[in-house]
Motif scaffolding. Structure first.
Motif, mmCIF file in Angstrom:
data_model
loop_
_atom_site.group_PDB
_atom_site.id
_atom_site.type_symbol
_atom_site.label_atom_id
_atom_site.label_comp_id
_atom_site.label_asym_id
_atom_site.label_seq_id
_atom_site.Cartn_x
_atom_site.Cartn_y
_atom_site.Cartn_z
ATOM 1 N N ASN A 122 0.814 -1.223 0.000
ATOM 2 C CA ASN A 122 0.000 0.000 0.000
ATOM 3 C C ASN A 122 0.844 1.269 0.000
ATOM 4 N N THR A 123 2.116 1.168 0.360
ATOM 5 C CA THR A 123 2.971 2.362 0.413
ATOM 6 C C THR A 123 3.930 2.443 -0.777
ATOM 7 N N ASP A 148 17.136 -2.060 -5.130
ATOM 8 C CA ASP A 148 18.002 -0.894 -5.268
ATOM 9 C C ASP A 148 17.199 0.398 -5.112
ATOM 10 N N LYS A 149 16.025 0.445 -5.722
ATOM 11 C CA LYS A 149 15.166 1.634 -5.626
ATOM 12 C C LYS A 149 14.617 1.799 -4.215
ATOM 13 N N ALA A 150 14.209 0.699 -3.606
ATOM 14 C CA ALA A 150 13.621 0.767 -2.263
ATOM 15 C C ALA A 150 14.616 1.291 -1.239
ATOM 16 N N ILE A 151 15.871 0.853 -1.380
ATOM 17 C CA ILE A 151 16.904 1.285 -0.435
ATOM 18 C C ILE A 151 17.086 2.793 -0.478
ATOM 19 N N TYR A 164 12.632 4.588 -0.301
ATOM 20 C CA TYR A 164 11.683 4.368 0.787
ATOM 21 C C TYR A 164 12.424 4.160 2.111
ATOM 22 N N GLU A 165 11.763 4.535 3.187
ATOM 23 C CA GLU A 165 12.342 4.354 4.525
ATOM 24 C C GLU A 165 11.717 3.130 5.194
ATOM 25 N N PHE A 166 11.969 1.973 4.592
ATOM 26 C CA PHE A 166 11.432 0.728 5.126
ATOM 27 C C PHE A 166 12.345 0.189 6.223
#
Length: 431
Positions: A199-200, A218-221, A224-226
């Motif tokens: 959802n995020t 690579d993009k998430a790192i 996003y602040e997961f």
């Protein structure tokens, strides 16, 4: 008239000494010498390639290919095969090298090819400090071996580039993303992780996840602040983990400075096992100096058998930017020739020719300005010395050599085959 946005001129002089064409030439010559000292040989490929070279090699859905690549087609070529009817300006250097190695059968000439390239690349992206839409890369490719010691040698060559150019505050980060089996494990872990945050995650990014989980990682790192983003080290198979541990042991033995970053991945399809990058705090948020890794499967994308390969590339503009506070590029003249009387202008010019033949950098004002104006030009020229010629002295083959820093002068006779200048050249060549 204006220059195209995202492009720039490299001028022979300007307010910043390290951005002059002289500094550019000095740095690129040093880079080539370093590559040569490791016995890497230069390969020069065209700036124009068929777009399939990159769509196959990098991946059609990468940002580089789908958003940043300059593509074009010629009207007369519309009847060519679908694969070859589009051209592009190369956005990176590795895929063209692989294309050239295959097309020219370099692997049959040598079982191991150590190659380097230096040239312009093109990407349509937002211009930033040290980043342009036409930018230069120097890169190295080792094709034909999976020996870990070649990885060590390549890391040392990358480090040598940065230390030779006296770049401060840089650090190397390394990681392993493993072999094919490990990459499958990582992909499953990333998919499972992403489901918890569906959802995020933006729709376009989720589409990337479905096509290429590692590129999504690579993009998430970076985007996003997961919490608890998967670390590749946890999903390596025994063979890949053993290989990475062996690499670390050797790096420690030779005291190579590095940090392990188990979330470091490369946003291009062809990497496996070792990936690395060097960054500098002095460059701000966009801190990358160079990056690379192993790409054993890239040849398979061109319908050839797997070929063990490793490489890296450095952005020349980024490297030069990092040298800003450390290098003073001296583009001084060896001599500025000044003649007192207009009728000895030709004799002065012949003297300039002879000194240039000896390897000196020489300037002479051929506008036949007054002696006073010539002296002022010499003062502004950044010359080490001036040569002052008068009619009466020149009849005796005498000239006056003036040190432009100290102001000291001495008379030199040039009749004896320029012995003074020959000795001076030998001394300065040995300094």
């Amino acid at each position: 008239m204006k220059i195209v946005k995202g492009f720039r001129d490299i001028l022979p002089y300007g307010s910043k000494n390290n951005e002059s064409s002289f500094a550019w030439g000095s740095i690129t010559n040093q880079l080539k010498r370093i590559m040569g000292s490791f016995n890497y040989e230069e390969i020069i490929t065209p700036v124009v390639e068929y777009d399939s070279t990159f769509k196959k090699g990098i991946g059609e859905d990468t940002d580089i290919v789908s958003k940043e690549m300059y593509e074009f087609a010629l009207e007369r070529d519309i009847n060519l095969s679908e694969e070859n009817q589009k051209y592009c300006l190369r956005p990176e250097g590795t895929a063209p090298i692989v294309r050239s190695v295959i097309e020219n059968s370099l692997n049959k000439v040598k079982s191991i090819n150590k190659l380097f390239y230096l040239g312009p690349m093109f990407r349509y992206e937002r211009s930033q400090k040290g980043r342009y839409r036409m930018f230069y890369q120097i890169g190295a490719e080792l094709i034909g071996s999976d020996q870990i010691l070649y990885e060590i040698e390549m890391l040392e060559m990358a480090r040598k580039i940065l230390t030779t150019l006296e770049i401060k505050n840089f650090s190397f980060q390394i990681n392993s993303i493993g072999n094919k089996e490990s990459l499958k494990n990582i992909a499953e872990a990333v998919r499972s992780f992403a489901k918890n945050y569906k959802n995020t995650i933006e729709d376009n990014d989720y589409k990337i996840l479905e096509k290429n989980p590692l590129r999504f990682l690579d993009k998430a790192i970076h985007k996003y602040e997961f919490d608890n983003i998967p670390k590749t080290i946890d999903y390596l198979d025994k063979r890949s983990l053993k290989r990475f541990n062996e690499l670390i042991k050797i790096l420690d033995n030779i005291k190579f400075p590095y940090k392990i970053n188990n979330q470091l991945v490369r946003g291009i399809d062809y990497y496996n096992d070792l990936v690395f990058e060097a960054t500098s705090k002095d460059l701000g948020a966009q801190d990358a100096l160079l990056a690379g890794g192993r790409y054993d499967t890239l040849f398979e994308k061109f319908n050839k058998s797997e070929t063990s390969s490793i490489g890296f590339a450095a952005g020349v503009e980024r490297v030069i930017l990092a040298t800003n506070k450390n290098n003073n590029f001296n583009n001084s003249l060896d001599f500025f020739i000044i003649f007192k009387e207009e009728d000895i202008a030709q004799d002065s010019l012949i003297l300039a020719f002879k000194l240039r033949d000896l390897g000196f950098k020489v300037e002479i004002d051929l506008e036949k300005r007054s002696f006073i104006k010539q002296m002022k030009l010499a003062d502004k020229s950044n010359a080490k010395r001036s040569i002052i010629i008068s009619r009466n002295d020149f009849k005796k083959s005498d000239v006056i050599i003036k040190d432009m820093n100290s102001g000291d002068e001495k008379t030199v006779n040039i009749k004896n085959n320029f012995e003074f200048f020959i000795k001076l050249k030998k001394v300065e060549s040995n300094e």
